[in-house]
Write an enzyme that holds these catalytic residues in place. Structure first.
Site, PDB file in Angstrom:
ATOM      1  N   ARG A  94       0.796  -1.226   0.000  1.00 29.91           N
ATOM      2  CA  ARG A  94       0.000   0.000   0.000  1.00 29.91           C
ATOM      3  C   ARG A  94       0.832   1.281   0.000  1.00 29.91           C
ATOM      4  O   ARG A  94       0.591   2.199  -0.799  1.00 29.91           O
ATOM      5  CB  ARG A  94      -0.919   0.062   1.246  1.00 29.91           C
ATOM      6  CG  ARG A  94      -2.214  -0.642   1.093  1.00 29.91           C
ATOM      7  CD  ARG A  94      -2.596  -1.241   2.419  1.00 29.91           C
ATOM      8  NE  ARG A  94      -1.629  -2.273   2.730  1.00 29.91           N
ATOM      9  CZ  ARG A  94      -1.766  -3.544   2.336  1.00 29.91           C
ATOM     10  NH1 ARG A  94      -2.837  -3.909   1.717  1.00 29.91           N
ATOM     11  NH2 ARG A  94      -0.825  -4.429   2.596  1.00 29.91           N
ATOM     12  N   THR A  95       1.779   1.364   0.924  1.00 30.37           N
ATOM     13  CA  THR A  95       2.453   2.655   1.105  1.00 30.37           C
ATOM     14  C   THR A  95       3.264   3.012  -0.141  1.00 30.37           C
ATOM     15  O   THR A  95       3.150   4.125  -0.672  1.00 30.37           O
ATOM     16  CB  THR A  95       3.352   2.605   2.355  1.00 30.37           C
ATOM     17  OG1 THR A  95       2.580   2.093   3.434  1.00 30.37           O
ATOM     18  CG2 THR A  95       3.862   3.983   2.713  1.00 30.37           C
TER      19      THR A  95
HETATM   20  N1   CP Z   1      -0.344  -0.013   5.874  1.00 28.08           N
HETATM   21  C1   CP Z   1       0.853  -0.292   5.319  1.00 28.08           C
HETATM   22  O1   CP Z   1       1.876   0.293   5.680  1.00 28.08           O
HETATM   23  O2   CP Z   1       0.822  -1.263   4.360  1.00 28.08           O
HETATM   24  P1   CP Z   1       2.074  -1.733   3.505  1.00 28.08           P
HETATM   25  O3   CP Z   1       3.039  -2.417   4.471  1.00 28.08           O
HETATM   26  O4   CP Z   1       1.524  -2.665   2.467  1.00 28.08           O
HETATM   27  O5   CP Z   1       2.720  -0.526   2.925  1.00 28.08           O
END
Ligand code: CP
Length: 303
Positions: free
Chosen positions: A51-52
Site C-alpha cells: 500500500r504505502t
Molecule cells: N499499511 C501499510 O503500511 O501497508 P504496507 O506495508 O503494504 O505498505
C-alpha cells in the site's frame, strides 16, 4: 525545506489543511493532474510494502510527476554496505522528494539530516508511520466528521504496531478522545508512550478483552501481530491469533462503529466482516493515495 518524520511534525492546523486538500482532490482530480509536472518522487523501500509504496507512486503519477526507486534493500547499494545518509545524498541528486521505509527506527530522521530534498517517513521499524496516520485521519474525518470526543479502541500488537503509535500521537491532540488499548500483556503499548500519555493527561484504559469494551467504541482499530519484529517464532505463534474480529463479535458494537485496519491483515478480521457497512479498511487504502497527494504538494510547496 520540510520533511515528515513524525506525525507531530505537522500542526493540527496543517493536518486540517491536508485533509481539506485531499477532499478537494477526491472531488476535483482534474485540477491536480499537472501540479507536479517535471517533478520526481523516489521511493526507497528497505522493507516490504504494498500500500504505502504503490500509493505514493500512484499519488505522484496522478499529480503529473514521475517516480523512481527500489522496493527492497537488496536491489540497492545498501546491499554493498552503503549508509542511509550516502544513499539519500545520492538519490537527492535525481529526485525532488523521497519516501523512505526502513527497518531501523530513526533511519528516516537520520536521512533527513543529510538529504538535499524532503524525506517522508514511510514507516521506521516498530516506531512510527505518519503517512498511514494521515490516511487514517482522512478516513475518520470522512466517516465520523470529527476527531474530538471519540472512544478509540486499538487492538492487537500495540508494542510493535507503528501505525498505532503515530495514531495515538495524532489523536491525543483533540479534546475528549478516550483510548481503549486492547492487547495481550506482552504486546502492550510501549512504556515510554504510557508515561507520555499520563504526563499529558490523555484519557486511556488497558484491557485484554475486546468483547467487554466493544459496546463503547466509536472506532475499532485492529492491527496485525508484527511477525517480523519478534525475536522468537514460538512467541509469535502463541500470540498471533489473540484477537480475531468476526461478525458475531460485532453484534454488541455501535451501529456506526468504524472498523479500521492499516493492512495487511493476516487473520485479525474475518473476511465475512468485509461486507459489513462498518468495515472501513479498504476506504483507508483508497484515502491513503489522496492524502499522500496532498502531502507531496505541501512538501514540494506546490501552489
Ligand atoms: N499499511 C501499510 O503500511 O501497508 P504496507 O506495508 O503494504 O505498505
Amino acid at each position: 525545506m520540510r520533511s515528515l518524520i513524525d506525525i507531530v511534525d505537522l500542526s493540527v492546523e496543517e493536518i486540517t489543511e491536508l485533509i481539506d486538500t485531499a477532499n478537494d482532490i477526491i472531488a476535483n482530480p482534474e485540477k491536480y493532474c499537472e501540479k507536479c509536472r517535471h517533478k520526481k518522487l523516489a521511493t526507497l523501500f528497505f522493507e516490504p510494502s504494498t500500500r504505502t509504496r504503490l500509493s505514493f507512486e500512484a499519488a505522484m503519477l496522478e499529480l503529473g510527476g514521475n517516480v523512481i526507486g527500489f522496493s527492497a534493500a537488496n536491489n540497492s547499494s545498501a546491499a554493498k554496505g552503503e549508509s542511509v545518509s550516502d544513499t539519500v545524498r545520492t538519490v537527492g541528486c535525481y529526485a525532488d522528494i523521497i519516501a523512505m521505509r526502513h527497518p531501523k527506527e530513526g533511519a528516516p530522521m537520520i536521512a533527513s539530516m543529510r538529504s538535499p530534498v524532503p524525506i517522508i517517513n514511510a514507516g521506521d521499524g516498530g516506531h512510527n508511520h505518519p503517512t498511514q496516520t494521515l490516511a487514517d485521519l482522512l478516513t475518520i474525518q470522512r466517516e465520523k466528521g470529527r476527531f474530538d470526543h471519540l472512544t478509540v479502541g486499538l487492538c492487537g500488537d500495540l508494542k510493535f504496531g507503528r501505525t498505532v503509535h503515530s495514531l495515538i500521537h495524532a489523536l491525543s491532540r483533540y479534546e475528549g478522545v478516550h483510548f481503549v488499548m486492547i492487547s495481550p500483556e506482552e504486546l502492550r503499548v510501549p512504556e515510554y508512550m504510557i508515561q507520555e500519555m499520563q504526563k499529558n493527561g490523555i484519557s486511556y484504559e488497558e484491557t485484554r478483552s475486546l468483547e467487554e469494551v466493544m459496546p463503547q467504541l466509536d472506532i475499532l482499530y485492529m492491527t496485525r501481530v508484527q511477525r517480523e519484529r519478534f525475536f522468537n517464532e514460538a512467541d509469535y505463534i502463541r500470540l498471533k491469533d489473540s484477537y480475531i474480529l468476526t461478525l458475531d463479535k460485532l453484534e454488541t458494537a455501535k451501529k456506526d462503529l468504524c472498523v479500521m485496519h492499516p493492512l495487511p491483515r493476516v487473520n485479525e478480521i474475518s473476511v465475512a466482516v468485509d461486507d459489513d457497512p462498518r468495515a472501513c479498511y479498504f476506504k483507508q487504502v483508497s484515502n491513503g493515495k489522496y492524502i499522500r497527494m496532498a502531502l507531496i504538494l505541501k512538501l514540494l510547496e506546490v501552489e
